[in-house]
Design a protein around this motif. Structure first.
Motif, PDB file in Angstrom:
ATOM      1  N   TYR A 190       0.840  -1.193   0.000  1.00 33.60           N
ATOM      2  CA  TYR A 190       0.000   0.000   0.000  1.00 33.60           C
ATOM      3  C   TYR A 190       0.877   1.245   0.000  1.00 33.60           C
ATOM      4  O   TYR A 190       2.070   1.187   0.312  1.00 33.60           O
ATOM      5  CB  TYR A 190      -0.933  -0.002   1.215  1.00 33.60           C
ATOM      6  N   ASN A 191       0.255   2.354  -0.372  1.00 38.55           N
ATOM      7  CA  ASN A 191       0.983   3.622  -0.464  1.00 38.55           C
ATOM      8  C   ASN A 191       0.725   4.429   0.799  1.00 38.55           C
ATOM      9  O   ASN A 191      -0.420   4.691   1.181  1.00 38.55           O
ATOM     10  CB  ASN A 191       0.509   4.412  -1.695  1.00 38.55           C
ATOM     11  N   PHE A 192       1.815   4.826   1.451  1.00 32.78           N
ATOM     12  CA  PHE A 192       1.699   5.673   2.638  1.00 32.78           C
ATOM     13  C   PHE A 192       2.711   6.801   2.521  1.00 32.78           C
ATOM     14  O   PHE A 192       3.922   6.555   2.435  1.00 32.78           O
ATOM     15  CB  PHE A 192       1.966   4.860   3.905  1.00 32.78           C
ATOM     16  N   ASN A 193       2.191   8.014   2.475  1.00 30.73           N
ATOM     17  CA  ASN A 193       3.050   9.194   2.392  1.00 30.73           C
ATOM     18  C   ASN A 193       3.967   9.101   1.166  1.00 30.73           C
ATOM     19  O   ASN A 193       5.172   9.329   1.239  1.00 30.73           O
ATOM     20  CB  ASN A 193       3.874   9.363   3.670  1.00 30.73           C
ATOM     21  N   ASN A 194       3.359   8.681   0.019  1.00 35.56           N
ATOM     22  CA  ASN A 194       4.068   8.564  -1.258  1.00 35.56           C
ATOM     23  C   ASN A 194       5.173   7.506  -1.241  1.00 35.56           C
ATOM     24  O   ASN A 194       6.111   7.550  -2.037  1.00 35.56           O
ATOM     25  CB  ASN A 194       4.661   9.917  -1.677  1.00 35.56           C
ATOM     26  N   THR A 195       5.043   6.538  -0.330  1.00 34.99           N
ATOM     27  CA  THR A 195       6.020   5.440  -0.252  1.00 34.99           C
ATOM     28  C   THR A 195       5.274   4.111  -0.263  1.00 34.99           C
ATOM     29  O   THR A 195       4.297   3.937   0.476  1.00 34.99           O
ATOM     30  CB  THR A 195       6.862   5.544   1.035  1.00 34.99           C
ATOM     31  N   VAL A 196       5.734   3.196  -1.104  1.00 32.91           N
ATOM     32  CA  VAL A 196       5.115   1.878  -1.166  1.00 32.91           C
ATOM     33  C   VAL A 196       5.626   1.022  -0.003  1.00 32.91           C
ATOM     34  O   VAL A 196       6.831   0.804   0.142  1.00 32.91           O
ATOM     35  CB  VAL A 196       5.420   1.176  -2.508  1.00 32.91           C
ATOM     36  N   LEU A 197       4.705   0.585   0.842  1.00 29.10           N
ATOM     37  CA  LEU A 197       5.060  -0.222   2.002  1.00 29.10           C
ATOM     38  C   LEU A 197       4.467  -1.630   1.876  1.00 29.10           C
ATOM     39  O   LEU A 197       3.456  -1.840   1.194  1.00 29.10           O
ATOM     40  CB  LEU A 197       4.546   0.435   3.283  1.00 29.10           C
ATOM     41  N   THR A 198       5.108  -2.580   2.542  1.00 29.52           N
ATOM     42  CA  THR A 198       4.647  -3.967   2.511  1.00 29.52           C
ATOM     43  C   THR A 198       3.506  -4.157   3.497  1.00 29.52           C
ATOM     44  O   THR A 198       3.622  -3.812   4.678  1.00 29.52           O
ATOM     45  CB  THR A 198       5.792  -4.925   2.869  1.00 29.52           C
ATOM     46  N   GLY A 199       2.414  -4.711   2.999  1.00 26.70           N
ATOM     47  CA  GLY A 199       1.274  -4.957   3.871  1.00 26.70           C
ATOM     48  C   GLY A 199       1.370  -6.298   4.578  1.00 26.70           C
ATOM     49  O   GLY A 199       1.970  -7.255   4.075  1.00 26.70           O
ATOM     50  N   ILE A 200       0.816  -6.363   5.766  1.00 27.16           N
ATOM     51  CA  ILE A 200       0.785  -7.595   6.560  1.00 27.16           C
ATOM     52  C   ILE A 200      -0.656  -7.866   6.966  1.00 27.16           C
ATOM     53  O   ILE A 200      -1.361  -6.954   7.411  1.00 27.16           O
ATOM     54  CB  ILE A 200       1.678  -7.473   7.812  1.00 27.16           C
ATOM     55  N   ASN A 201      -1.069  -9.125   6.804  1.00 24.90           N
ATOM     56  CA  ASN A 201      -2.427  -9.467   7.217  1.00 24.90           C
ATOM     57  C   ASN A 201      -2.436 -10.828   7.897  1.00 24.90           C
ATOM     58  O   ASN A 201      -1.493 -11.609   7.739  1.00 24.90           O
ATOM     59  CB  ASN A 201      -3.390  -9.438   6.022  1.00 24.90           C
ATOM     60  N   PRO A 202      -3.445 -11.125   8.668  1.00 23.26           N
ATOM     61  CA  PRO A 202      -3.508 -12.437   9.333  1.00 23.26           C
ATOM     62  C   PRO A 202      -3.582 -13.554   8.305  1.00 23.26           C
ATOM     63  O   PRO A 202      -4.318 -13.460   7.321  1.00 23.26           O
ATOM     64  CB  PRO A 202      -4.807 -12.347  10.161  1.00 23.26           C
TER      65      PRO A 202
END
Length: 352
Positions: free
Chosen positions: A8-20
């Motif tokens: 996902y994009n956060f503050n114009n940075t692509v971050l790795t998402g974590i889910n159960p």
């Protein structure tokens, strides 16, 4: 439990998402085992002959098992302490000093009989398919095989039952339930990977400074799915084949051994490839010479030794001990695993 989800994009940075990735189970606990052991040790002829016998009966409960849950929960499975299994058997061992004079001969042997049975899976279902050829089933041992029964090849002009791979030149399958068609209901249990017994034998003969010793082992009554043969005897395209398939079925060469090519067809898994993998193997044979003691050494021993010298078996794979699921006690499959290497060793041992 968690795993990688969508980025996902956060503050114009692509971050790795974590889910159960699974349902947490706070009730997980250690497995529990109860066991009965009865043993007897006997010695005769001033300990020249000894006999050891042990009977055991072990039940293990609360085994970890993954069972299906309604998909409405958001997940497909949950892991819990659901399984139970039983092992019982008899172990026998005999050792003897057969000759004690100028020629010394000692020998020992052992044999083990084990009966294995699944008592529970998840408390709901009584069987679980692990693959197209094997399953877990309550009341049966681990490693059972369930396949179709092959009944030759469909010949030209011959009427054949509708169903799986029903074609001229294809495998003819036995209609076990007699409903006039071929389906998974015609698969039957044809054996399991648990041996009826396994054994070992060792012997040592000494004369003066010479010593000849050997060890052999064996397994009897087990079966193994020969996936290597299955792959290379069923011409479905884009793979090499065994030499015998050059004599495969055709309209000018009708036979009941090898089917005609069927690219893209899902060929049936039959009892043909579940083989008896009983064997007797000479694991080691050693000839040694012990030199007389000298001033600067407590002993010098020269020897020549061979390992995995001979294997006597009717199994058609490379090694009857093979299993591509080496860590599994429920899945047994040989996909052409590299066999135990035969080796020869020449050595010199010096003790100072």
């Amino acid at each position: 439990m968690s795993g990688q989800g969508y980025n996902y994009n956060f503050n114009n940075t692509v971050l790795t998402g974590i889910n159960p990735s699974g349902i947490a189970n706070p009730d997980l606990k250690w497995e529990q085992a109860t066991q009965l052991d009865i043993g007897i040790d006997l010695a005769f002829l001033n300990n020249r002959l000894t006999v050891v016998a042990d009977y055991y009966h072990k039940r293990t409960d609360n085994l970890l098992f993954t069972k299906a849950v309604p998909i409405s929960s958001g997940y497909s499975t949950i892991t819990g302490n659901y399984g139970s299994i039983e092992n019982k058997g008899l172990e026998l061992g005999i050792s003897a000093k057969i000759l004690t004079g100028a020629v010394k001969w000692e020998a020992s042997g052992n044999i083990t009989f084990n009966s294995n049975k699944v008592l529970a899976l998840d408390g709901i279902q009584n069987e679980l398919a692990l693959s197209s050829y094997s399953l877990l089933k309550v009341g049966y041992p681990l490693g059972i095989y369930r396949t179709y029964i092959l009944d030759g090849i469909n010949q030209t002009g011959e009427a054949f039952l509708p169903g799986y791979d029903a074609r001229t030149g294809g495998f003819k399958l036995k209609d076990v339930n007699g409903d006039g068609k071929i389906s998974t209901d015609d698969q039957v249990i044809i054996g399991n990977a648990q041996p009826k017994y396994f054994f070992g034998f060792s012997s040592s003969v000494k004369y003066r400074n010479f010593e000849l010793s050997g060890f052999l082992q064996g397994v009897q009554g087990s079966r193994l799915f020969n996936g290597f043969r299955f792959t290379f005897e069923t011409p479905s395209g884009q793979v090499n084949l065994l030499e015998g398939t050059a004599n495969r079925w055709s309209t000018t060469n009708p036979n009941n051994e090898y089917v005609k090519p069927a690219q893209g067809t899902n060929l049936p898994v039959g009892d043909r490839w579940v083989e008896d993998n009983s064997y007797v193997r000479v694991k080691n044979l050693t000839l040694a010479y012990n030199f007389p003691k000298v001033k600067f050494s407590k002993g010098i021993r020269a020897y020549v030794s061979g390992n995995n010298l001979f294997t006597f078996t009717k199994y058609q794979g490379w090694d009857p001990e093979s299993n591509n699921y080496g860590s599994s006690n429920a899945l047994f499959y040989d996909n052409g695993t590299y066999p135990a290497a035969k080796s020869y060793v020449i050595g010199l041992q010096c003790t100072f």
